[in-house]
Scaffold this motif. Structure first.
Motif, PDB file in Angstrom:
ATOM      1  N   LEU A   1       8.675   9.920  11.325  1.00 22.44           N
ATOM      2  CA  LEU A   1       9.632   9.593  11.763  1.00 22.44           C
ATOM      3  C   LEU A   1      10.694  11.001  12.421  1.00 22.44           C
ATOM      4  CD1 LEU A   1      12.035   7.086  11.609  1.00 22.44           C
ATOM      5  CD2 LEU A   1      13.210   9.085  10.188  1.00 22.44           C
ATOM      6  N   ASN A   2      10.770  10.853  13.662  1.00 25.88           N
ATOM      7  CA  ASN A   2      11.288  11.740  14.088  1.00 25.88           C
ATOM      8  C   ASN A   2      12.906  11.978  13.746  1.00 25.88           C
ATOM      9  OD1 ASN A   2      13.031  13.473  16.335  1.00 25.88           O
ATOM     10  ND2 ASN A   2      11.444  12.836  17.934  1.00 25.88           N
ATOM     11  N   THR A   3      13.189  12.870  13.091  1.00 26.59           N
ATOM     12  CA  THR A   3      14.713  12.910  12.641  1.00 26.59           C
ATOM     13  C   THR A   3      15.567  13.319  13.610  1.00 26.59           C
ATOM     14  OG1 THR A   3      14.353  15.436  11.895  1.00 26.59           O
ATOM     15  CG2 THR A   3      13.721  13.647  10.493  1.00 26.59           C
ATOM     16  N   GLU A   4      15.095  14.013  14.524  1.00 29.62           N
ATOM     17  CA  GLU A   4      16.043  14.129  15.804  1.00 29.62           C
ATOM     18  C   GLU A   4      16.577  12.810  16.489  1.00 29.62           C
ATOM     19  OE1 GLU A   4      16.705  17.426  19.053  1.00 29.62           O
ATOM     20  OE2 GLU A   4      16.735  17.380  16.970  1.00 29.62           O
ATOM     21  N   ASP A   5      15.596  11.625  16.461  1.00 35.58           N
ATOM     22  CA  ASP A   5      16.060  10.365  17.278  1.00 35.58           C
ATOM     23  C   ASP A   5      16.530   9.723  16.381  1.00 35.58           C
ATOM     24  OD1 ASP A   5      14.751  11.531  19.625  1.00 35.58           O
ATOM     25  OD2 ASP A   5      13.060  10.249  19.381  1.00 35.58           O
ATOM     26  N   HIS A   6      16.247   9.696  14.933  1.00 37.35           N
ATOM     27  CA  HIS A   6      16.944   8.814  13.719  1.00 37.35           C
ATOM     28  C   HIS A   6      17.463   9.711  12.799  1.00 37.35           C
ATOM     29  CE1 HIS A   6      14.523   5.776  16.163  1.00 37.35           C
ATOM     30  NE2 HIS A   6      13.498   6.679  15.977  1.00 37.35           N
TER      31      HIS A   6
ATOM     32  N   LEU B   1       0.833  -1.207   0.149  1.00 40.06           N
ATOM     33  CA  LEU B   1       0.016   0.020  -0.096  1.00 40.06           C
ATOM     34  C   LEU B   1       0.969   1.320   0.073  1.00 40.06           C
ATOM     35  CD1 LEU B   1      -2.841  -0.779   2.655  1.00 40.06           C
ATOM     36  CD2 LEU B   1      -3.083  -0.527   0.111  1.00 40.06           C
ATOM     37  N   PRO B   2       0.433   2.479  -0.370  1.00 41.23           N
ATOM     38  CA  PRO B   2       1.039   3.515  -0.442  1.00 41.23           C
ATOM     39  C   PRO B   2       1.452   3.857   1.095  1.00 41.23           C
ATOM     40  CG  PRO B   2      -0.787   3.879  -1.931  1.00 41.23           C
ATOM     41  CD  PRO B   2      -1.054   2.475  -1.233  1.00 41.23           C
ATOM     42  N   LEU B   3       2.639   4.345   1.445  1.00 38.29           N
ATOM     43  CA  LEU B   3       2.955   4.678   2.728  1.00 38.29           C
ATOM     44  C   LEU B   3       3.651   6.218   2.473  1.00 38.29           C
ATOM     45  CD1 LEU B   3       3.695   4.084   5.874  1.00 38.29           C
ATOM     46  CD2 LEU B   3       6.003   3.153   5.064  1.00 38.29           C
ATOM     47  N   LEU B   4       3.128   7.187   3.131  1.00 36.61           N
ATOM     48  CA  LEU B   4       3.347   8.373   3.263  1.00 36.61           C
ATOM     49  C   LEU B   4       4.024   8.719   4.856  1.00 36.61           C
ATOM     50  CD1 LEU B   4       3.707  11.263   2.092  1.00 36.61           C
ATOM     51  CD2 LEU B   4       1.383  11.887   3.146  1.00 36.61           C
ATOM     52  N   VAL B   5       5.377   8.934   4.654  1.00 38.41           N
ATOM     53  CA  VAL B   5       6.177   9.292   5.883  1.00 38.41           C
ATOM     54  C   VAL B   5       6.518  10.869   6.133  1.00 38.41           C
ATOM     55  CG1 VAL B   5       8.204   8.735   7.088  1.00 38.41           C
ATOM     56  CG2 VAL B   5       7.187   7.118   5.789  1.00 38.41           C
ATOM     57  N   ASP B   6       6.152  11.276   7.227  1.00 38.62           N
ATOM     58  CA  ASP B   6       6.358  12.814   7.539  1.00 38.62           C
ATOM     59  C   ASP B   6       7.718  12.640   8.306  1.00 38.62           C
ATOM     60  OD1 ASP B   6       6.578  15.250   8.668  1.00 38.62           O
ATOM     61  OD2 ASP B   6       4.796  14.867  10.140  1.00 38.62           O
ATOM     62  N   TYR B   7       8.889  13.394   7.658  1.00 36.70           N
ATOM     63  CA  TYR B   7       9.921  13.422   8.543  1.00 36.70           C
ATOM     64  C   TYR B   7       9.975  14.721   9.409  1.00 36.70           C
ATOM     65  CZ  TYR B   7      11.345   9.413   5.613  1.00 36.70           C
ATOM     66  OH  TYR B   7      11.478   8.229   5.029  1.00 36.70           O
ATOM     67  N   TRP B   8       9.981  14.668  10.705  1.00 34.60           N
ATOM     68  CA  TRP B   8       9.709  15.950  11.625  1.00 34.60           C
ATOM     69  C   TRP B   8      10.962  15.899  12.657  1.00 34.60           C
ATOM     70  CZ3 TRP B   8       7.723  15.963  16.769  1.00 34.60           C
ATOM     71  CH2 TRP B   8       7.497  14.768  17.236  1.00 34.60           C
ATOM     72  N   ALA B   9      10.508  17.101  13.469  1.00 38.19           N
ATOM     73  CA  ALA B   9      11.368  16.880  14.868  1.00 38.19           C
ATOM     74  C   ALA B   9      10.563  18.042  15.723  1.00 38.19           C
ATOM     75  CB  ALA B   9      12.840  17.824  14.482  1.00 38.19           C
ATOM     76  N   PRO B  10      10.579  17.525  17.112  1.00 34.31           N
ATOM     77  CA  PRO B  10       9.840  18.147  17.782  1.00 34.31           C
ATOM     78  C   PRO B  10      10.206  19.624  18.137  1.00 34.31           C
ATOM     79  CG  PRO B  10      11.160  16.155  19.001  1.00 34.31           C
ATOM     80  CD  PRO B  10      11.444  16.372  17.675  1.00 34.31           C
ATOM     81  N   TRP B  11      11.359  20.074  17.749  1.00 35.84           N
ATOM     82  CA  TRP B  11      11.612  21.518  18.021  1.00 35.84           C
ATOM     83  C   TRP B  11      11.335  22.366  16.753  1.00 35.84           C
ATOM     84  CZ3 TRP B  11      14.303  22.475  13.670  1.00 35.84           C
ATOM     85  CH2 TRP B  11      14.991  21.718  12.918  1.00 35.84           C
ATOM     86  N   CYS B  12      10.520  21.610  15.807  1.00 35.65           N
ATOM     87  CA  CYS B  12      10.169  22.258  14.557  1.00 35.65           C
ATOM     88  C   CYS B  12       8.649  22.760  14.717  1.00 35.65           C
ATOM     89  CB  CYS B  12      10.221  21.416  13.402  1.00 35.65           C
ATOM     90  SG  CYS B  12       9.571  21.840  11.849  1.00 35.65           S
ATOM     91  N   GLY B  13       8.388  24.163  14.619  1.00 36.35           N
ATOM     92  CA  GLY B  13       7.186  24.602  14.780  1.00 36.35           C
ATOM     93  C   GLY B  13       6.323  24.169  13.550  1.00 36.35           C
ATOM     94  N   PRO B  14       6.720  24.526  12.504  1.00 37.28           N
ATOM     95  CA  PRO B  14       5.685  23.959  11.207  1.00 37.28           C
ATOM     96  C   PRO B  14       5.557  22.613  11.212  1.00 37.28           C
ATOM     97  CG  PRO B  14       7.305  25.482  10.339  1.00 37.28           C
ATOM     98  CD  PRO B  14       7.846  25.040  12.004  1.00 37.28           C
TER      99      PRO B  14
END
Length: 149
Positions: A95-100, A58-71
């Motif tokens: 996926l938290n880019t800060e942790d990974h 199935l299509p999988l959409l991953v959001d790469y983010w970080a907790p300090w990022c306002g947007p």
């Protein structure tokens, strides 16, 4: 097996085969018993990210983010709405880019939030920046032909 879809459990990382006709019936993982399709956003670790992006049919959409990022934080509720709207047509995860950092580096993430759409082990599209739910759903639809539901 053209009438089944391979889905990686976002909880335990186990690969599962699910009949296409049963995707909307809340299939569960054969290993841990957790739902495979929830209409919610799953939080990925590095190992599950790699298995799911390489193995999901199935299509999988991953959001790469970080907790300090306002947007990133502003987009989180919109991403959750998009997951509900798409239902069994696509799975959404983050996926938290800060942790990974090695995963985000391997994926070529240069700014966050970054959305990458995968299907059958391949990246098929990218979208940068915070987006409303309607834009996220339209992005998935335009790149996969998926109709919400």
């Amino acid at each position: 097996m053209a009438d089944t879809a391979k889905l990686v459990c976002m909880t335990c990382g186990q690969a599962n085969r699910v009949p296409l006709a049963r995707l909307t019936e809340r299939p569960i993982c054969g290993s841990c018993g957790d739902p495979l399709i929830t209409g919610k956003v799953a939080e990925l670790d590095a190992a599950t990210h790699d298995k799911a992006t390489r193995g999901d049919d199935l299509p999988l959409l991953v959001d790469y983010w970080a907790p300090w990022c306002g947007p990133c934080r502003m987009m989180a509720p919109e991403f959750a709405k998009a997951a509900q709207t798409l239902g069994a047509k696509a799975r959404l995860a983050k996926l938290n880019t800060e942790d990974h950092p090695t995963v985000s580096q391997r994926a070529g993430i240069r700014g966050i939030p970054a959305l990458i759409l995968y299907r059958k082990g391949r990246e098929i599209a990218r979208l940068a920046g915070a987006r409303p739910a309607a834009d996220i759903v339209a992005f998935v639809q335009s790149n996969t032909g998926a109709v919400p539901g």
